[in-house]
Design a protein around this motif. Structure first.
Motif, PDB file in Angstrom:
ATOM      1  N   GLU A 154       0.829  -1.206   0.000  1.00 17.55           N
ATOM      2  CA  GLU A 154       0.000   0.000   0.000  1.00 17.55           C
ATOM      3  C   GLU A 154       0.868   1.264   0.000  1.00 17.55           C
ATOM      4  N   ALA A 155       1.960   1.223   0.786  1.00 19.59           N
ATOM      5  CA  ALA A 155       2.860   2.372   0.847  1.00 19.59           C
ATOM      6  C   ALA A 155       3.571   2.576  -0.486  1.00 19.59           C
ATOM      7  N   GLU A 156       3.982   1.464  -1.116  1.00 20.52           N
ATOM      8  CA  GLU A 156       4.635   1.559  -2.425  1.00 20.52           C
ATOM      9  C   GLU A 156       3.686   2.150  -3.461  1.00 20.52           C
ATOM     10  N   GLU A 157       2.441   1.704  -3.431  1.00 17.42           N
ATOM     11  CA  GLU A 157       1.450   2.204  -4.391  1.00 17.42           C
ATOM     12  C   GLU A 157       1.164   3.686  -4.151  1.00 17.42           C
ATOM     13  N   ALA A 158       1.139   4.095  -2.890  1.00 13.72           N
ATOM     14  CA  ALA A 158       0.899   5.507  -2.569  1.00 13.72           C
ATOM     15  C   ALA A 158       2.038   6.375  -3.104  1.00 13.72           C
ATOM     16  N   LEU A 159       3.276   5.890  -2.970  1.00 15.16           N
ATOM     17  CA  LEU A 159       4.425   6.630  -3.486  1.00 15.16           C
ATOM     18  C   LEU A 159       4.365   6.722  -5.016  1.00 15.16           C
ATOM     19  N   ALA A 160       3.975   5.613  -5.641  1.00 17.27           N
ATOM     20  CA  ALA A 160       3.861   5.602  -7.109  1.00 17.27           C
ATOM     21  C   ALA A 160       2.800   6.588  -7.571  1.00 17.27           C
ATOM     22  N   ARG A 161       1.693   6.650  -6.837  1.00 15.71           N
ATOM     23  CA  ARG A 161       0.636   7.606  -7.197  1.00 15.71           C
ATOM     24  C   ARG A 161       1.129   9.040  -7.042  1.00 15.71           C
ATOM     25  N   GLY A 162       1.925   9.269  -6.001  1.00  9.14           N
ATOM     26  CA  GLY A 162       2.491  10.605  -5.803  1.00  9.14           C
ATOM     27  C   GLY A 162       3.388  11.011  -6.957  1.00  9.14           C
ATOM     28  N   MET A 163       4.180  10.055  -7.449  1.00 10.16           N
ATOM     29  CA  MET A 163       5.047  10.318  -8.596  1.00 10.16           C
ATOM     30  C   MET A 163       4.213  10.624  -9.833  1.00 10.16           C
ATOM     31  N   MET A 164       3.148   9.854 -10.028  1.00 10.92           N
ATOM     32  CA  MET A 164       2.305  10.071 -11.204  1.00 10.92           C
ATOM     33  C   MET A 164       1.561  11.398 -11.142  1.00 10.92           C
ATOM     34  N   THR A 165       1.298  11.879  -9.927  1.00 10.68           N
ATOM     35  CA  THR A 165       0.669  13.198  -9.772  1.00 10.68           C
ATOM     36  C   THR A 165       1.588  14.287 -10.308  1.00 10.68           C
ATOM     37  N   ILE A 166       2.877  14.129 -10.058  1.00  9.59           N
ATOM     38  CA  ILE A 166       3.850  15.095 -10.574  1.00  9.59           C
ATOM     39  C   ILE A 166       3.857  15.068 -12.098  1.00  9.59           C
ATOM     40  N   PHE A 167       3.809  13.861 -12.667  1.00  5.97           N
ATOM     41  CA  PHE A 167       3.817  13.755 -14.129  1.00  5.97           C
ATOM     42  C   PHE A 167       2.493  14.261 -14.730  1.00  5.97           C
ATOM     43  N   ALA A 168       1.421  14.119 -13.982  1.00  5.51           N
ATOM     44  CA  ALA A 168       0.145  14.685 -14.446  1.00  5.51           C
ATOM     45  C   ALA A 168       0.273  16.201 -14.553  1.00  5.51           C
ATOM     46  N   ASP A 169       1.006  16.803 -13.615  1.00 12.29           N
ATOM     47  CA  ASP A 169       1.241  18.250 -13.667  1.00 12.29           C
ATOM     48  C   ASP A 169       2.148  18.617 -14.850  1.00 12.29           C
ATOM     49  N   PHE A 170       3.109  17.736 -15.152  1.00  8.41           N
ATOM     50  CA  PHE A 170       3.923  17.956 -16.353  1.00  8.41           C
ATOM     51  C   PHE A 170       3.006  17.997 -17.582  1.00  8.41           C
ATOM     52  N   GLY A 171       2.048  17.093 -17.594  1.00  8.49           N
ATOM     53  CA  GLY A 171       1.132  17.018 -18.722  1.00  8.49           C
ATOM     54  C   GLY A 171       0.339  18.292 -18.934  1.00  8.49           C
ATOM     55  N   LYS A 172       0.030  18.991 -17.851  1.00 12.45           N
ATOM     56  CA  LYS A 172      -0.730  20.241 -17.947  1.00 12.45           C
ATOM     57  C   LYS A 172       0.085  21.349 -18.614  1.00 12.45           C
ATOM     58  N   HIS A 173       1.432  21.176 -18.600  1.00 14.34           N
ATOM     59  CA  HIS A 173       2.322  22.213 -19.151  1.00 14.34           C
ATOM     60  C   HIS A 173       3.010  21.770 -20.435  1.00 14.34           C
ATOM     61  N   LYS A 174       2.637  20.599 -20.973  1.00  8.95           N
ATOM     62  CA  LYS A 174       3.424  20.032 -22.087  1.00  8.95           C
ATOM     63  C   LYS A 174       3.388  20.860 -23.365  1.00  8.95           C
ATOM     64  N   ASN A 175       2.466  21.797 -23.462  1.00  6.96           N
ATOM     65  CA  ASN A 175       2.431  22.678 -24.627  1.00  6.96           C
ATOM     66  C   ASN A 175       3.193  23.977 -24.380  1.00  6.96           C
ATOM     67  N   ASN A 176       3.799  24.083 -23.200  1.00  8.92           N
ATOM     68  CA  ASN A 176       4.569  25.276 -22.844  1.00  8.92           C
ATOM     69  C   ASN A 176       6.054  25.046 -23.124  1.00  8.92           C
ATOM     70  N   ASP A 177       6.837  26.053 -22.867  1.00  6.08           N
ATOM     71  CA  ASP A 177       8.287  25.964 -23.021  1.00  6.08           C
ATOM     72  C   ASP A 177       8.855  25.117 -21.877  1.00  6.08           C
ATOM     73  N   PRO A 178       9.584  24.021 -22.174  1.00  7.13           N
ATOM     74  CA  PRO A 178      10.135  23.187 -21.096  1.00  7.13           C
ATOM     75  C   PRO A 178      11.159  23.921 -20.233  1.00  7.13           C
ATOM     76  N   ALA A 179      11.674  25.059 -20.748  1.00 10.93           N
ATOM     77  CA  ALA A 179      12.643  25.840 -19.974  1.00 10.93           C
ATOM     78  C   ALA A 179      11.973  26.883 -19.088  1.00 10.93           C
ATOM     79  N   SER A 180      10.642  26.968 -19.150  1.00  9.20           N
ATOM     80  CA  SER A 180       9.934  27.991 -18.373  1.00  9.20           C
ATOM     81  C   SER A 180      10.096  27.761 -16.873  1.00  9.20           C
ATOM     82  N   GLU A 181       9.901  28.809 -16.117  1.00  9.02           N
ATOM     83  CA  GLU A 181      10.081  28.743 -14.661  1.00  9.02           C
ATOM     84  C   GLU A 181       9.143  27.713 -14.027  1.00  9.02           C
TER      85      GLU A 181
END
Length: 244
Positions: A154-181
């Motif tokens: 359960e703890a491993e899965e929670a950590l994996a979900r946390g990582m995927m949340t970060i990548f979901a946020d990357f997805g929200k910016h994928k049409n932006n400049d990757p060098a942006s602040e």
């Protein structure tokens, strides 16, 4: 459309029992790609590729815990692993050929043969030990193995979900400049998350992880699933900029 295989079909194809596949899922070593509405496991090509690596490492006589740590470590190099696995299997082949020759000799000549050299597996065992040491003595492996010790599924899965949340946020910016602040702040957040939960993520390790994220396969598919198609490639570019 990716073709999915049921756990029953995977078992018949690979020779791995259904119970073993269920156990691999339970301990977090090999998760199915999806589940049906009825809860049945479904596996795609990426999952089958991971299963191949697991089975080859089993031939190297690694424990399941060791295999899990290796496959999830930033030090994992698929080509290096295959080279080691090919060498060990070649040694096993030679060992079996010696045994066959020995047995045929006994059958043809008869009598007693007190030569036990055909049974010697020392060279094979020494190579397997050396291969293990090459993986296990890296700092990232040691830290990952220590941090994950005793951690529940359960703890491993929670950590994996946390990582995927970060990548979901990357997805929200994928049409932006990757060098942006904003995007570079996400990379910094990802690095801190890995360091805080898995192992000390240096810029060198982070850069290697970024290349792995965008290289296709399981990592790319999971990241794109979290943030939408193209997220993994976008994250790779952003990480490369950050690390430079």
């Amino acid at each position: 459309m990716i073709e999915m295989m049921t756990v029953n079909k995977v078992s018949k194809l690979t020779g791995v029992s259904i119970r073993t596949l269920q156990y691999y899922d339970k301990i977090g070593l090999l998760h199915p790609a999806e589940h049906t509405e009825a809860g049945y496991r479904l596996y795609d090509d990426t999952a089958l590729e991971r299963l191949q690596q697991i089975l080859l490492f089993r031939e190297l006589e690694f424990s399941l815990k060791e295999i899990q740590a290796i496959l999830q470590s930033p030090d994992f190099d698929r080509d290096k692993a295959l080279e080691q696995q090919i060498e060990l299997l070649s040694l096993k082949k030679k060992h079996l050929e010696n045994l066959i020759t020995f047995a045929r000799g006994l059958k043809q000549v008869g009598g007693t043969n007190m030569d036990f050299s055909a049974f010697n597996t020392k060279k094979m065992e020494e190579y397997a030990t050396k291969a293990k040491e090459q993986w296990q003595h890296t700092d990232a492996y040691q830290e990952f193995s220590g941090n994950s010790k005793g951690r529940s599924k359960e703890a491993e899965e929670a950590l994996a979900r946390g990582m995927m949340t970060i990548f979901a946020d990357f997805g929200k910016h994928k049409n932006n400049d990757p060098a942006s602040e904003e995007v570079q702040a996400l990379v910094k957040r990802l690095q801190a998350y890995i360091s805080g939960n898995y192992y000390h993520c240096t810029s060198e390790i982070l850069n290697a992880l970024g290349a792995m994220y965008g290289a296709g396969g399981e990592f790319t598919e999971n990241i794109d699933k979290a943030g939408g198609k193209g997220t993994a490639e976008f994250a790779e570019r952003a990480i490369s900029i950050y690390c430079k």
